[in-house]
Design a protein around this motif. Structure first.
Motif, PDB file in Angstrom:
ATOM      1  N   VAL A   8      -9.411   3.569  -0.355  1.00  0.00           N
ATOM      2  CA  VAL A   8     -10.339   2.533   0.112  1.00  0.00           C
ATOM      3  C   VAL A   8     -11.513   2.324  -0.839  1.00  0.00           C
ATOM      4  O   VAL A   8     -11.935   1.194  -1.074  1.00  0.00           O
ATOM      5  CB  VAL A   8     -10.899   2.785   1.535  1.00  0.00           C
ATOM      6  N   TYR A  64      -4.264   5.080  -2.491  1.00  0.00           N
ATOM      7  CA  TYR A  64      -5.357   4.187  -2.108  1.00  0.00           C
ATOM      8  C   TYR A  64      -6.313   4.928  -1.177  1.00  0.00           C
ATOM      9  O   TYR A  64      -5.946   5.334  -0.079  1.00  0.00           O
ATOM     10  CB  TYR A  64      -4.771   2.951  -1.401  1.00  0.00           C
ATOM     11  N   TYR A  97       0.830  -1.217   0.000  1.00  0.00           N
ATOM     12  CA  TYR A  97       0.000   0.000   0.000  1.00  0.00           C
ATOM     13  C   TYR A  97       0.856   1.255   0.000  1.00  0.00           C
ATOM     14  O   TYR A  97       0.473   2.282  -0.568  1.00  0.00           O
ATOM     15  CB  TYR A  97      -0.921   0.041   1.229  1.00  0.00           C
ATOM     16  N   MET A 114      -4.694   6.067   2.465  1.00  0.00           N
ATOM     17  CA  MET A 114      -4.157   4.845   3.047  1.00  0.00           C
ATOM     18  C   MET A 114      -2.731   4.569   2.571  1.00  0.00           C
ATOM     19  O   MET A 114      -1.912   4.038   3.309  1.00  0.00           O
ATOM     20  CB  MET A 114      -5.061   3.651   2.719  1.00  0.00           C
TER      21      MET A 114
END
Lengths: 301, 304
Positions: free
Chosen positions: B52, B50, B45, B268
């Motif tokens: 989600v 990112y 990640y 993220m």
């Protein structure tokens, strides 16, 4: 060689020794006074925030804002403790906290006992390397695994359930495994050897020989875990967002939000006292076990 | 014959291995599911963008280069955190060590005092935060209303950029119970004979403390420093509840910034990069402490 002392000389020596002790004690008086002064002063300083909390929790509104501060409220207003329950569902928050902290205590007891037995009482190739790996995981900050764990739990639909807080406890915890392993390893090997000769399996040795001897260590693990879960904030903060799921840690914030800033203090102090009370009670009942637990993990580390 | 004997040994070993692994299975599975996999995923990640909602998009080292070279807030947060650790860990350690030495005297009511000093450490952080929020209240808090009553100037505590961090350090020093108990146990293990010998050599109280007590306690000092350091780099709850990083980001610490990025901004990928940064910082500091320990930690058991 040494000639026996005449009674007179012996008496004189005794007198001198007693006098000497008195003089010694007398000389130490200023030191003792200073010591007690320091301990009492520091003790009061450390206790002050909690006494202040207790005092505020029993005040009516005008007394809260008096300068110099009032320590003993008059009149006493226990109603603060009742009103927080009608303001927010504090009883539910309380129950919610128990709903996951008790199961996690069972979880770590079961899992860590088995693993600690394997690391401390069984001989198998590669054991020490695996144990070392287990210890090494203690250095990994929660922040590193937090995000993928959140995403995984979200994907399996566990957000706003207690599973993310409870399930990992059933898969061991390096700190408790270490604590129990140290304890198990200190139990004499002869005890389990004798049982093994008699044909006992490892399961029976663990259940019938090790566990009864390890009760204090098991109590420490259960206690630490229960309190850790009771006190945890970040876990519930990440996984729980619905108010009716909130434990006390989150409920306290929701209580604060329900009051005007000006009126909030006695109520917040009452709620804090309530949240602290079980911890203090448990600590007083189990004080010795508690202190021993810290000492074991602290020193043998 | 020899072959079968060797085979028998091998078989017994495999058997032992199987049983050992069986008992260790909960941790092995837990390690895979809750440590190894998340670490690998987090590393991945950290190389992505990112949020989600959409699947992670690979962007190489962009998060790391942003973190190291462009994110001014990151630099501030890191220096806040290092300041906090560099001041907070030694301050807590010194307080704990002195309190333990006080308690190590033959005192009446010793259990009571020990409890008093220990208790703050096991209180729920959320409740401690509320208590200290009230103690530090600028107008009616315990300290400022006492200062006012004595005719002294009040102190802005958490609302002052200069004092916010020291105010949090004070709370940290208040909750040193675990270290106190560890030091107390270490102090009780110092052999009496060493003090007697020192007295014969004409050492005064300070010399006995500095040349006997402190060296004999260095193993626990090391332990408390390292656990304190690891814990304090991850400092979150009290800061998050009391200041939220205010004023002027003076108390925005690493974990708080990381949490903000992950769960408030839904970055993220960037938050994962921050997490690895934190891991590297913690490991570096721990290794440095361990390395240095050879020079200042005295293990009584080893030959000198």
């Amino acid at each position: 060689m040494a000639s026996p002392l005449t009674p007179d000389v012996a008496q004189a020596r005794t007198r001198k020794r007693i006098l000497g002790q008195d003089a010694e004690a007398l000389r130490r008086v200023p030191g003792r006074v200073l010591l007690y002064a320091a301990v009492v002063l520091l003790g009061l300083t450390f206790a002050a925030p909690l006494l202040w909390m207790l005092s505020t929790s029993l005040k009516d509104d005008p007394q809260v804002y008096v300068v110099p501060p009032i320590w003993v409220p008059n009149p006493i207003r226990p109603l603060n403790y009742v009103e927080i329950f009608t303001r927010r569902p504090m009883a539910l928050y309380f129950l919610n906290t128990l709903k996951y902290s008790v199961p996690t205590a069972f979880g770590v007891l079961i899992s860590c006992t088995l693993v600690a037995y394997s690391f401390g009482r069984m001989r198998w190739p590669g054991r020490d390397a695996v144990f070392f790996l287990c210890l090494a995981t203690m250095m990994i900050p929660f922040q590193v695994t937090m995000i993928p764990l959140y995403i995984t739990f979200k994907n399996v639909g566990w957000i706003n359930t207690y599973y993310p807080l409870v399930v990992p406890a059933f898969f061991g915890n390096a700190y408790y495994i270490f604590l129990l392993r140290q304890f198990f390893a200190s139990i004499p090997e002869e005890l389990s050897d004798a049982a093994r000769v008699d044909g006992c399996t490892d399961g029976r040795i663990l259940a019938q020989i090790i566990l009864p001897l390890a009760k204090p260590a098991l109590a420490v693990v259960a206690l630490f875990q229960f309190m850790g879960a009771w006190n945890d904030y970040l876990g519930p903060l990440i996984y729980l967002s619905r108010d009716e799921m909130f434990p006390l840690a989150l409920g306290l914030q929701s209580l604060r939000a329900s009051f005007q800033e000006k009126l909030v203090w006695p109520y917040m102090m009452a709620a804090s006292t309530m949240m602290i009370l079980p911890v203090i009670v448990i600590f007083f009942i189990t004080q010795r076990t508690f202190i021993e637990g810290i000492t074991v993990t602290g020193l043998k580390g | 014959m020899a072959v079968t004997a060797a085979e028998r040994v091998r078989k017994r070993q495999m058997n032992a291995l199987g049983k050992g692994l069986l008992f260790a299975l909960p941790w092995l599975l837990g390690f895979l599911a809750f440590t190894a996999y998340p670490m690998a995923a987090s590393l991945y990640y950290s190389l992505t963008r990112y949020d989600v909602l959409r699947p992670p998009r690979f962007i190489g080292l962009e998060n790391y280069s942003f973190m190291l070279f462009s994110d001014n807030l990151f630099r501030l947060v890191l220096s806040n955190t290092v300041w906090f650790v560099a001041v907070g860990v030694p301050a807590g350690l010194v307080i704990a060590f002195l309190l333990a030495n006080l308690l190590n005297n033959d005192l009446k009511l010793r259990p009571l005092f020990r409890t008093l000093f220990y208790l703050p450490a096991i209180l729920p952080a959320v409740a401690s935060a509320e208590v200290w929020r009230w103690v530090y209240n600028p107008r009616y808090g315990l300290i400022n209303s006492l200062l006012k009553a004595w005719g002294l100037a009040t102190i802005p505590w958490l609302s002052s950029p200069a004092l916010a961090k020291p105010s949090l350090v004070i709370i940290h020093c208040w909750a040193q119970g675990t270290a106190i108990v560890i030091f107390l146990a270490a102090l009780q293990d110092v052999p009496r004979t060493l003090y007697d010998a020192a007295v014969v050599d004409g050492a005064n109280a300070w010399n006995r403390f500095w040349h006997v007590t402190v060296p004999m306690c260095t193993p626990s000092i090391l332990f408390v420093s390292i656990t304190g350091l690891i814990g304090m780099f991850q400092y979150f709850t009290l800061g998050w509840l009391l200041t939220q990083g205010a004023p002027n980001n003076a108390t925005e610490f690493y974990s708080m910034y990381l949490y903000r990025n992950a769960f408030l901004y839904f970055k993220m990928g960037y938050a994962s990069a921050l997490a690895w940064g934190l891991f590297v910082v913690i490991v570096t500091f721990t290794v440095v402490m361990m390395r240095s320990s050879a020079r200042w930690v005295y293990y009584g058991g080893e030959a000198v």
